[in-house]
Design a protein around this motif. Structure first.
Motif, PDB file in Angstrom:
ATOM      1  N   GLY A 108      95.858  43.880   2.099  1.00  0.00           N
ATOM      2  CA  GLY A 108      94.522  43.590   2.634  1.00  0.00           C
ATOM      3  C   GLY A 108      93.384  44.274   1.905  1.00  0.00           C
ATOM      4  O   GLY A 108      92.237  43.853   2.010  1.00  0.00           O
ATOM      5  N   MET A 109      93.663  45.364   1.162  1.00  0.00           N
ATOM      6  CA  MET A 109      92.604  46.118   0.471  1.00  0.00           C
ATOM      7  C   MET A 109      93.015  46.385  -0.967  1.00  0.00           C
ATOM      8  O   MET A 109      94.170  46.763  -1.230  1.00  0.00           O
ATOM      9  CB  MET A 109      92.348  47.457   1.179  1.00  0.00           C
ATOM     10  CG  MET A 109      91.867  47.337   2.613  1.00  0.00           C
ATOM     11  SD  MET A 109      91.710  48.967   3.424  1.00  0.00           S
ATOM     12  CE  MET A 109      90.254  49.629   2.624  1.00  0.00           C
TER      13      MET A 109
ATOM     14  N   SER B 128      97.066  40.515   7.946  1.00  0.00           N
ATOM     15  CA  SER B 128      97.126  40.801   6.516  1.00  0.00           C
ATOM     16  C   SER B 128      97.812  39.652   5.773  1.00  0.00           C
ATOM     17  O   SER B 128      97.380  39.252   4.688  1.00  0.00           O
ATOM     18  CB  SER B 128      97.866  42.110   6.258  1.00  0.00           C
ATOM     19  OG  SER B 128      97.969  42.370   4.875  1.00  0.00           O
ATOM     20  N   ALA B 129      98.875  39.122   6.363  1.00  0.00           N
ATOM     21  CA  ALA B 129      99.588  37.993   5.751  1.00  0.00           C
ATOM     22  C   ALA B 129      98.701  36.757   5.682  1.00  0.00           C
ATOM     23  O   ALA B 129      98.795  35.955   4.746  1.00  0.00           O
ATOM     24  CB  ALA B 129     100.857  37.692   6.549  1.00  0.00           C
ATOM     25  N   ILE B 130      97.790  36.606   6.663  1.00  0.00           N
ATOM     26  CA  ILE B 130      96.915  35.425   6.725  1.00  0.00           C
ATOM     27  C   ILE B 130      95.676  35.588   5.850  1.00  0.00           C
ATOM     28  O   ILE B 130      95.348  34.722   5.032  1.00  0.00           O
ATOM     29  CB  ILE B 130      96.498  35.152   8.193  1.00  0.00           C
ATOM     30  CG1 ILE B 130      97.725  34.803   9.034  1.00  0.00           C
ATOM     31  CG2 ILE B 130      95.466  34.027   8.253  1.00  0.00           C
ATOM     32  CD1 ILE B 130      97.457  34.758  10.527  1.00  0.00           C
ATOM     33  N   ASN B 131      94.978  36.706   6.025  1.00  0.00           N
ATOM     34  CA  ASN B 131      93.692  36.901   5.351  1.00  0.00           C
ATOM     35  C   ASN B 131      93.768  37.795   4.115  1.00  0.00           C
ATOM     36  O   ASN B 131      92.785  37.935   3.385  1.00  0.00           O
ATOM     37  CB  ASN B 131      92.666  37.501   6.323  1.00  0.00           C
ATOM     38  CG  ASN B 131      92.261  36.509   7.404  1.00  0.00           C
ATOM     39  OD1 ASN B 131      92.502  35.312   7.288  1.00  0.00           O
ATOM     40  ND2 ASN B 131      91.645  37.010   8.463  1.00  0.00           N
ATOM     41  N   GLY B 132      94.919  38.436   3.908  1.00  0.00           N
ATOM     42  CA  GLY B 132      95.062  39.291   2.734  1.00  0.00           C
ATOM     43  C   GLY B 132      95.245  38.474   1.465  1.00  0.00           C
ATOM     44  O   GLY B 132      95.312  37.244   1.496  1.00  0.00           O
ATOM     45  N   ASP B 133      95.332  39.157   0.335  1.00  0.00           N
ATOM     46  CA  ASP B 133      95.451  38.472  -0.951  1.00  0.00           C
ATOM     47  C   ASP B 133      96.384  39.276  -1.843  1.00  0.00           C
ATOM     48  O   ASP B 133      96.216  40.494  -1.987  1.00  0.00           O
ATOM     49  CB  ASP B 133      94.062  38.345  -1.590  1.00  0.00           C
ATOM     50  CG  ASP B 133      94.052  37.387  -2.773  1.00  0.00           C
ATOM     51  OD1 ASP B 133      95.050  37.354  -3.517  1.00  0.00           O
ATOM     52  OD2 ASP B 133      93.045  36.678  -2.951  1.00  0.00           O
ATOM     53  N   SER B 134      97.329  38.582  -2.460  1.00  0.00           N
ATOM     54  CA  SER B 134      98.290  39.272  -3.324  1.00  0.00           C
ATOM     55  C   SER B 134      97.610  39.956  -4.508  1.00  0.00           C
ATOM     56  O   SER B 134      98.136  40.918  -5.074  1.00  0.00           O
ATOM     57  CB  SER B 134      99.348  38.289  -3.830  1.00  0.00           C
ATOM     58  OG  SER B 134      98.735  37.233  -4.555  1.00  0.00           O
TER      59      SER B 134
ATOM     60  N   MET C 170      92.056  46.979   8.835  1.00  0.00           N
ATOM     61  CA  MET C 170      91.955  46.095  10.007  1.00  0.00           C
ATOM     62  C   MET C 170      90.540  45.538  10.133  1.00  0.00           C
ATOM     63  O   MET C 170      90.352  44.341  10.398  1.00  0.00           O
ATOM     64  CB  MET C 170      92.322  46.881  11.272  1.00  0.00           C
ATOM     65  CG  MET C 170      92.433  46.041  12.529  1.00  0.00           C
ATOM     66  SD  MET C 170      94.016  45.184  12.628  1.00  0.00           S
ATOM     67  CE  MET C 170      94.422  45.453  14.367  1.00  0.00           C
ATOM     68  N   ALA C 171      89.540  46.384   9.940  1.00  0.00           N
ATOM     69  CA  ALA C 171      88.147  45.949  10.042  1.00  0.00           C
ATOM     70  C   ALA C 171      87.832  44.896   8.990  1.00  0.00           C
ATOM     71  O   ALA C 171      87.164  43.888   9.268  1.00  0.00           O
ATOM     72  CB  ALA C 171      87.217  47.147   9.890  1.00  0.00           C
ATOM     73  N   LYS C 172      88.302  45.113   7.763  1.00  0.00           N
ATOM     74  CA  LYS C 172      88.037  44.158   6.684  1.00  0.00           C
ATOM     75  C   LYS C 172      88.723  42.823   6.946  1.00  0.00           C
ATOM     76  O   LYS C 172      88.130  41.746   6.791  1.00  0.00           O
ATOM     77  CB  LYS C 172      88.514  44.732   5.354  1.00  0.00           C
ATOM     78  CG  LYS C 172      88.247  43.762   4.188  1.00  0.00           C
ATOM     79  CD  LYS C 172      89.063  44.094   2.968  1.00  0.00           C
ATOM     80  CE  LYS C 172      88.907  42.977   1.930  1.00  0.00           C
ATOM     81  NZ  LYS C 172      89.756  43.176   0.740  1.00  0.00           N
ATOM     82  N   LEU C 173      89.981  42.870   7.346  1.00  0.00           N
ATOM     83  CA  LEU C 173      90.756  41.647   7.531  1.00  0.00           C
ATOM     84  C   LEU C 173      90.208  40.789   8.666  1.00  0.00           C
ATOM     85  O   LEU C 173      90.284  39.557   8.625  1.00  0.00           O
ATOM     86  CB  LEU C 173      92.226  41.997   7.779  1.00  0.00           C
ATOM     87  CG  LEU C 173      92.966  42.574   6.554  1.00  0.00           C
ATOM     88  CD1 LEU C 173      94.269  43.237   6.977  1.00  0.00           C
ATOM     89  CD2 LEU C 173      93.233  41.486   5.531  1.00  0.00           C
ATOM     90  N   PHE C 174      89.676  41.433   9.689  1.00  0.00           N
ATOM     91  CA  PHE C 174      89.090  40.698  10.814  1.00  0.00           C
ATOM     92  C   PHE C 174      87.577  40.525  10.662  1.00  0.00           C
ATOM     93  O   PHE C 174      86.946  39.834  11.464  1.00  0.00           O
ATOM     94  CB  PHE C 174      89.370  41.422  12.136  1.00  0.00           C
ATOM     95  CG  PHE C 174      90.688  41.068  12.756  1.00  0.00           C
ATOM     96  CD1 PHE C 174      90.847  39.903  13.488  1.00  0.00           C
ATOM     97  CD2 PHE C 174      91.780  41.914  12.615  1.00  0.00           C
ATOM     98  CE1 PHE C 174      92.060  39.580  14.074  1.00  0.00           C
ATOM     99  CE2 PHE C 174      93.005  41.605  13.197  1.00  0.00           C
ATOM    100  CZ  PHE C 174      93.137  40.428  13.926  1.00  0.00           C
TER     101      PHE C 174
ATOM    102  N   GLY D 201     100.332  47.111  15.537  1.00  0.00           N
ATOM    103  CA  GLY D 201     100.963  47.041  14.217  1.00  0.00           C
ATOM    104  C   GLY D 201     101.285  45.614  13.812  1.00  0.00           C
ATOM    105  O   GLY D 201     101.066  45.214  12.661  1.00  0.00           O
ATOM    106  N   ILE D 202     101.805  44.830  14.748  1.00  0.00           N
ATOM    107  CA  ILE D 202     102.137  43.422  14.469  1.00  0.00           C
ATOM    108  C   ILE D 202     100.874  42.627  14.141  1.00  0.00           C
ATOM    109  O   ILE D 202     100.865  41.795  13.228  1.00  0.00           O
ATOM    110  CB  ILE D 202     102.883  42.799  15.666  1.00  0.00           C
ATOM    111  CG1 ILE D 202     104.291  43.413  15.782  1.00  0.00           C
ATOM    112  CG2 ILE D 202     102.984  41.278  15.520  1.00  0.00           C
ATOM    113  CD1 ILE D 202     105.004  43.057  17.071  1.00  0.00           C
ATOM    114  N   ILE D 203      99.800  42.894  14.873  1.00  0.00           N
ATOM    115  CA  ILE D 203      98.525  42.213  14.612  1.00  0.00           C
ATOM    116  C   ILE D 203      98.042  42.525  13.193  1.00  0.00           C
ATOM    117  O   ILE D 203      97.607  41.637  12.449  1.00  0.00           O
ATOM    118  CB  ILE D 203      97.457  42.627  15.643  1.00  0.00           C
ATOM    119  CG1 ILE D 203      97.804  42.062  17.032  1.00  0.00           C
ATOM    120  CG2 ILE D 203      96.072  42.156  15.215  1.00  0.00           C
ATOM    121  CD1 ILE D 203      96.892  42.561  18.147  1.00  0.00           C
TER     122      ILE D 203
END
Length: 468
Positions: free
Chosen positions: A266-267, A184-190, A287-291, A177-179
């Motif tokens: 993230g989505m 998401s905070a790193i690779n996600g987008d508002s 998770m798959a998209k973000l990584f 969950g933390i990962i």
């Protein structure tokens, strides 16, 4: 009164208590249901909904926290309601909570092999038959039965062994969950949140959609009450135990909220819709998209599988202790009060629950969904009766020692009774989103009839010992 025909080891520490309660509340829902919640209420709307659901459970949790520290005996709800309402009220409440525990155990036993096929698409081999549209395969059955036997054996070996398993699996869930939240905070987008903060055309429809998710949120937070069931095996200061129980609820609410936020960050809305109509595992797809890796999706699914086992394990603990408590009071055959000579666990009660979970597998997933929904209704009934016990005992026995004493008991007690009672009504009213089907009502009614038979037979057999 006759001495209890058993002895329990007092070995659960603070960490054991916390991971057992938290693990019971974090099952598989955070992987499979997040997309549906977002589509129904939006990302922020779902977070508000879980906050509301958490508040509902919080008031019930306060009642449990005070009563558990005042009466730290195995059986939890059974002990509280017996002191407040006598043997009849106690029987009704405990019989209901046992259905809820067994229902979760059976459902999780079915969920585990079903999830494995997401990781290994060719897992299903040896078609056997179909029940209500659900195909049952030999490999599916074998895996579920082996794991059911293993978890039952671990619990027979002792609550400490079960707690160790719980700790490892809960830590795994937390790490996954933390990962997810971190990536998401790193690779996600508002910008992904555009159009999915809330769902609705106006304030009224937004509020209605939030409430629809808030109605089901408490059902994902059930499980903290396994702690009162094992109270005699807990080696924690009583006042601290009450605080741990409340903290576990807050922790579960925070977990669900952060997972939903991570998925939404993230989505975008189109990707969530596509995932819901595709695999259905929106959290894993996020998770798959973000990584940018399908492997990470499988790692998250493994975290979800750990959630299945933690719920399964916790409710095995709770259900067996509830059965033992009823047997102690001669409400069901007294043999279930016996503990293992070496491990000091209610092995016969554990074997019974383990056997029922194995038998249930042969009826397929649809049948188990019906059982699980009936079990949720039964849990609400039990929570309402415990809440009423909290209020009644404050009036009836104001001087009872209460290491964890709730302030403003009238307000908190009223809220606990009203909100848990409200949830019970929602199961029976049509169009609420959680209305019981005819099949589910039949299952609940059948369980009630079995309870009446047990009560009558045991009352005749044990006479004055019944309820003592």
């Amino acid at each position: 009164m006759e001495e209890k025909n058993r002895e329990l080891n007092k070995i659960l520490n603070t960490e054991d208590v916390l991971v057992t309660a938290f693990g019971a509340m974090i099952g598989w829902g955070w992987v499979v249901s997040s997309g549906g919640w977002i589509q129904k209420a939006g990302v922020v709307g779902t977070m508000f909904a879980f906050l509301l659901g958490g508040i509902m459970i919080y008031f019930v949790g306060l009642a449990y926290a005070e009563l558990t520290t005042a009466m730290p005996e195995s059986g939890g709800a059974k002990v509280f309601t017996q002191r407040a309402f006598g043997p009849v009220g106690s029987f009704i409440c405990t019989w209901a909570i046992i259905l809820s525990y067994i229902g979760v155990v059976c459902f999780e036993a079915c969920s585990l092999p079903t999830i494995i096929q997401y990781i290994f698409p060719k897992f299903l081999k040896g078609y056997l038959y179909t029940v209500a549209g659900f195909d049952i395969y030999l490999t599916w059955l074998v895996v579920a039965i082996v794991v059911a036997i293993l978890i039952t054996f671990i619990n027979i070996k002792g609550v400490k062994a079960a707690a160790k398993l719980q700790k490892v699996l809960t830590i795994t869930i937390a790490v996954v969950g933390i990962i997810l939240v971190a990536i998401s905070a790193i690779n996600g987008d508002s910008s992904n949140l555009n159009g999915q903060l809330f769902v609705g055309e106006d304030t009224t429809s937004i509020a209605k959609n939030i409430l629809s998710v808030a109605m089901v949120a408490p059902f994902f937070l059930f499980g903290f009450d396994v702690i009162p069931q094992a109270a005699e095996e807990i080696n924690v200061p009583l006042k601290k135990l009450g605080k741990l129980l409340i903290f576990s609820i807050a922790l579960a609410v925070a977990f669900y909220g952060l997972v939903v936020l991570a998925v939404g960050y993230g989505m975008n809305a189109n990707e969530v819709t596509s995932s819901v109509s595709g695999s259905g595992l929106v959290t894993a797809d996020a998770m798959a998209k973000l990584f940018n890796s399908a492997v990470m999706a499988k790692i998250l699914i493994i975290g979800g599988m750990c959630g299945i086992v933690t719920s399964w394990n916790s409710f095995m603990i709770g259900g067996s202790r509830a059965l033992m408590a009823m047997a102690d009071s001669y409400m069901i055959p007294h043999v279930f009060s016996k503990t293992h000579s070496k491990y000091k666990t209610p092995h016969l009660a554990l074997i019974l629950i383990g056997t029922l979970s194995i038998v249930s597998l042969f009826f397929g997933r649809v049948m188990l969904v019906w059982i699980a929904d009936s079990a949720s209704f039964a849990c609400c009934i039990s929570y309402c009766m415990v809440s009423m016990s909290f209020v009644r005992l404050r009036i009836k026995e104001p001087n009872m020692p209460r290491p964890y004493k709730v302030k403003n008991y009238k307000f908190n007690g009223f809220m606990a009774v009203a909100l848990s009672g409200f949830l019970c009504v929602m199961y029976l009213l049509p169009g609420t989103g959680c209305t019981l089907t005819i099949q589910e009502l039949v299952i609940f009614g059948g369980w009630a009839v079995i309870g009446v038979v047990f009560a009558v037979v045991c009352k005749i057999k044990y006479k004055g010992k019944f309820g003592q």
